[in-house]
Design a protein around this motif. Structure first.
Motif, PDB file in Angstrom:
ATOM      1  N   GLY A 119       0.783  -1.228   0.000  1.00 40.19           N
ATOM      2  CA  GLY A 119       0.000   0.000   0.000  1.00 40.19           C
ATOM      3  C   GLY A 119       0.811   1.272   0.000  1.00 40.19           C
ATOM      4  N   THR A 120       2.133   1.163  -0.150  1.00 43.41           N
ATOM      5  CA  THR A 120       2.995   2.350  -0.190  1.00 43.41           C
ATOM      6  C   THR A 120       3.614   2.511  -1.578  1.00 43.41           C
ATOM      7  OG1 THR A 120       4.988   1.159   0.514  1.00 43.41           O
ATOM      8  CG2 THR A 120       3.573   2.056   2.246  1.00 43.41           C
ATOM      9  N   GLY A 121       4.040   3.727  -1.878  1.00 43.24           N
ATOM     10  CA  GLY A 121       4.703   3.985  -3.155  1.00 43.24           C
ATOM     11  C   GLY A 121       3.727   4.266  -4.283  1.00 43.24           C
ATOM     12  N   GLU A 122       4.310   4.523  -5.438  1.00 42.05           N
ATOM     13  CA  GLU A 122       3.549   4.890  -6.642  1.00 42.05           C
ATOM     14  C   GLU A 122       2.600   3.767  -7.063  1.00 42.05           C
ATOM     15  OE1 GLU A 122       4.672   6.036 -11.301  1.00 42.05           O
ATOM     16  OE2 GLU A 122       6.238   5.915  -9.773  1.00 42.05           O
ATOM     17  N   LYS A 123       1.445   4.152  -7.603  1.00 36.92           N
ATOM     18  CA  LYS A 123       0.521   3.168  -8.169  1.00 36.92           C
ATOM     19  C   LYS A 123       0.937   2.818  -9.598  1.00 36.92           C
ATOM     20  CE  LYS A 123      -3.798   3.906  -5.624  1.00 36.92           C
ATOM     21  NZ  LYS A 123      -5.234   4.245  -5.757  1.00 36.92           N
ATOM     22  N   LEU A 124       0.805   1.557  -9.952  1.00 33.51           N
ATOM     23  CA  LEU A 124       1.154   1.120 -11.299  1.00 33.51           C
ATOM     24  C   LEU A 124       0.079   1.551 -12.290  1.00 33.51           C
ATOM     25  CD1 LEU A 124       2.518  -2.507 -10.762  1.00 33.51           C
ATOM     26  CD2 LEU A 124       3.679  -0.309 -10.484  1.00 33.51           C
ATOM     27  N   LYS A 125       0.557   1.955 -13.485  1.00 35.18           N
ATOM     28  CA  LYS A 125      -0.346   2.372 -14.556  1.00 35.18           C
ATOM     29  C   LYS A 125      -0.040   1.575 -15.817  1.00 35.18           C
ATOM     30  CE  LYS A 125      -0.234   7.200 -12.935  1.00 35.18           C
ATOM     31  NZ  LYS A 125       0.999   7.081 -12.143  1.00 35.18           N
ATOM     32  N   SER A 126      -1.046   1.351 -16.626  1.00 35.74           N
ATOM     33  CA  SER A 126      -0.872   0.676 -17.903  1.00 35.74           C
ATOM     34  C   SER A 126       0.164   1.420 -18.738  1.00 35.74           C
ATOM     35  CB  SER A 126      -2.205   0.631 -18.643  1.00 35.74           C
ATOM     36  OG  SER A 126      -2.056   0.048 -19.902  1.00 35.74           O
ATOM     37  N   GLY A 127       1.064   0.656 -19.346  1.00 37.92           N
ATOM     38  CA  GLY A 127       2.109   1.244 -20.179  1.00 37.92           C
ATOM     39  C   GLY A 127       3.466   1.329 -19.505  1.00 37.92           C
ATOM     40  N   MET A 128       3.499   1.189 -18.180  1.00 43.68           N
ATOM     41  CA  MET A 128       4.783   1.217 -17.459  1.00 43.68           C
ATOM     42  C   MET A 128       5.622  -0.003 -17.820  1.00 43.68           C
ATOM     43  SD  MET A 128       3.564   2.443 -13.641  1.00 43.68           S
ATOM     44  CE  MET A 128       5.200   2.667 -12.942  1.00 43.68           C
ATOM     45  N   ILE A 129       6.940   0.214 -17.961  1.00 46.46           N
ATOM     46  CA  ILE A 129       7.892  -0.867 -18.220  1.00 46.46           C
ATOM     47  C   ILE A 129       9.007  -0.752 -17.191  1.00 46.46           C
ATOM     48  CG2 ILE A 129       9.546  -1.860 -19.844  1.00 46.46           C
ATOM     49  CD1 ILE A 129       7.852  -0.688 -22.121  1.00 46.46           C
ATOM     50  N   PHE A 130       9.294  -1.858 -16.499  1.00 48.18           N
ATOM     51  CA  PHE A 130      10.354  -1.829 -15.498  1.00 48.18           C
ATOM     52  C   PHE A 130      10.874  -3.243 -15.252  1.00 48.18           C
ATOM     53  CE2 PHE A 130       6.196  -1.786 -13.355  1.00 48.18           C
ATOM     54  CZ  PHE A 130       6.275  -2.906 -12.539  1.00 48.18           C
ATOM     55  N   THR A 131      11.964  -3.326 -14.488  1.00 47.36           N
ATOM     56  CA  THR A 131      12.515  -4.631 -14.134  1.00 47.36           C
ATOM     57  C   THR A 131      12.158  -4.986 -12.698  1.00 47.36           C
ATOM     58  OG1 THR A 131      14.638  -3.867 -13.232  1.00 47.36           O
ATOM     59  CG2 THR A 131      14.502  -4.170 -15.632  1.00 47.36           C
ATOM     60  N   ILE A 132      12.029  -6.276 -12.463  1.00 46.87           N
ATOM     61  CA  ILE A 132      11.979  -6.828 -11.111  1.00 46.87           C
ATOM     62  C   ILE A 132      13.163  -7.778 -11.034  1.00 46.87           C
ATOM     63  CG2 ILE A 132      10.697  -8.238  -9.468  1.00 46.87           C
ATOM     64  CD1 ILE A 132       8.128  -7.196 -10.671  1.00 46.87           C
ATOM     65  N   GLU A 133      14.089  -7.540 -10.083  1.00 44.37           N
ATOM     66  CA  GLU A 133      15.343  -8.279 -10.087  1.00 44.37           C
ATOM     67  C   GLU A 133      15.880  -8.508  -8.668  1.00 44.37           C
ATOM     68  OE1 GLU A 133      18.725  -5.739 -11.486  1.00 44.37           O
ATOM     69  OE2 GLU A 133      17.139  -4.517 -12.363  1.00 44.37           O
ATOM     70  N   PRO A 134      15.146  -9.249  -7.847  1.00 46.23           N
ATOM     71  CA  PRO A 134      15.571  -9.431  -6.457  1.00 46.23           C
ATOM     72  C   PRO A 134      16.942 -10.084  -6.327  1.00 46.23           C
ATOM     73  CG  PRO A 134      13.862 -11.012  -7.047  1.00 46.23           C
ATOM     74  CD  PRO A 134      13.936 -10.027  -8.168  1.00 46.23           C
ATOM     75  N   MET A 135      17.758  -9.497  -5.455  1.00 49.50           N
ATOM     76  CA  MET A 135      19.046 -10.061  -5.062  1.00 49.50           C
ATOM     77  C   MET A 135      18.884 -10.563  -3.632  1.00 49.50           C
ATOM     78  SD  MET A 135      21.127  -6.988  -6.773  1.00 49.50           S
ATOM     79  CE  MET A 135      19.583  -6.203  -7.270  1.00 49.50           C
ATOM     80  N   ILE A 136      19.114 -11.845  -3.424  1.00 50.49           N
ATOM     81  CA  ILE A 136      18.815 -12.493  -2.151  1.00 50.49           C
ATOM     82  C   ILE A 136      20.076 -13.158  -1.609  1.00 50.49           C
ATOM     83  CG2 ILE A 136      17.320 -14.162  -0.995  1.00 50.49           C
ATOM     84  CD1 ILE A 136      15.881 -11.720  -2.389  1.00 50.49           C
ATOM     85  N   ASN A 137      20.371 -12.910  -0.332  1.00 50.22           N
ATOM     86  CA  ASN A 137      21.558 -13.479   0.307  1.00 50.22           C
ATOM     87  C   ASN A 137      21.188 -14.601   1.263  1.00 50.22           C
ATOM     88  OD1 ASN A 137      22.899 -11.433  -1.022  1.00 50.22           O
ATOM     89  ND2 ASN A 137      23.262 -10.201   0.808  1.00 50.22           N
ATOM     90  N   SER A 138      22.086 -15.576   1.386  1.00 51.64           N
ATOM     91  CA  SER A 138      21.852 -16.662   2.343  1.00 51.64           C
ATOM     92  C   SER A 138      22.180 -16.214   3.764  1.00 51.64           C
ATOM     93  CB  SER A 138      22.679 -17.894   1.971  1.00 51.64           C
ATOM     94  OG  SER A 138      24.060 -17.611   2.035  1.00 51.64           O
ATOM     95  N   GLY A 139      22.972 -15.138   3.887  1.00 53.75           N
ATOM     96  CA  GLY A 139      23.305 -14.579   5.192  1.00 53.75           C
ATOM     97  C   GLY A 139      22.692 -13.205   5.367  1.00 53.75           C
TER      98      GLY A 139
END
Length: 247
Positions: free
Chosen positions: A182-202
């Motif tokens: 519920g925080t941050g900008e709302k998504l709108k049709s036409g938006m292009i972006f990456t989702i690229e999680p970097m996850i550590n074991s520690g």
């Protein structure tokens, strides 16, 4: 929007194709330099340009991040060995539009913990992608990833994030992989972006090596990452960098 999606679709397909080619050669004994050469040649042969090459001074066509390297690893004469895990990150620039994607590869037989880390990282990205639609908040993406990752005993890197892309390699919005619903900008049709999680074991903390690029885990724990370029549509989303070989 029609042009932006069409052009990004083409660029994304080339980037995904480069990683599909990498999957055919990446084995113990291969150097990260060989991977870089393959990506450069494949992208070039498909009428595109490797966007990372010389971007802000980066010296190679892709990023190869092994084991405790979080992101932006520079290809070299480093030989991959049994048990390594490696992220290969490529971006194709075609007709002025970018397609950006990365994927984890297992070198021979890897540890159970490394396998769980890779699986959790991929799951977290796909869970976030599956909620995409007009009207949700950017914070919903981060919260979805963080919840899944931390429930599996891993941590989300906070020093790097996903990003808008298109005619620019990196632009607004910043797409954090942690946060509150519920925080941050709302998504709108036409938006292009990456989702690229970097996850550590520690621990989630990172540091940059003296080369000015390579980010590593401070505690030398393993790190994994997956990345897709996505677009928001009237009825959901589109993944532009889908592999033809794997999901």
């Amino acid at each position: 929007m029609i042009e932006s999606f069409e052009k990004t679709r083409v660029a994304g397909s080339i980037a995904a194709g480069a990683l599909d080619e990498v999957s055919k050669i990446i084995n113990p004994g291969v150097t990260t330099e060989e991977i870089d050469n393959l990506c450069y040649e494949y992208i070039n042969d498909n009428g595109a340009y490797s966007a990372p090459l010389f971007y802000r001074g980066f010296p190679k066509s892709c990023c190869t991040s092994t084991n405790h390297i979080v992101c932006h690893g520079i290809p070299s004469n480093k030989i991959l060995k049994e048990g390594d895990i490696v992220n290969v990150d490529v971006t194709a620039l075609k007709d002025g539009w970018h397609g950006d994607t990365s994927r984890m590869f297992e070198i021979g037989k890897i540890s159970i913990k490394a396998k769980k880390l890779i699986e959790t990282t991929h799951q977290s990205m796909m869970k976030a992608i599956n909620i995409l639609k007009e009207g949700i908040h950017l914070g919903d993406i981060g919260a979805t990833i963080q919840e899944h990752v931390e429930s599996n005993g891993f941590s989300v890197v906070q020093d790097f994030c996903g990003h808008g892309t298109g005619k620019s390699f990196h632009c607004e919005p910043n797409v954090l992989h942690y946060g509150k619903k519920g925080t941050g900008e709302k998504l709108k049709s036409g938006m292009i972006f990456t989702i690229e999680p970097m996850i550590n074991s520690g621990n989630f903390e990172t540091k940059i090596l003296n080369d000015g690029w390579t980010a590593v885990t401070k505690d030398k724990s393993l790190s994994a990452q997956f990345e897709h370029t996505v677009g928001i549509t009237k009825d959901g989303y589109e993944i532009f960098t889908q592999s033809k070989l794997v999901g």
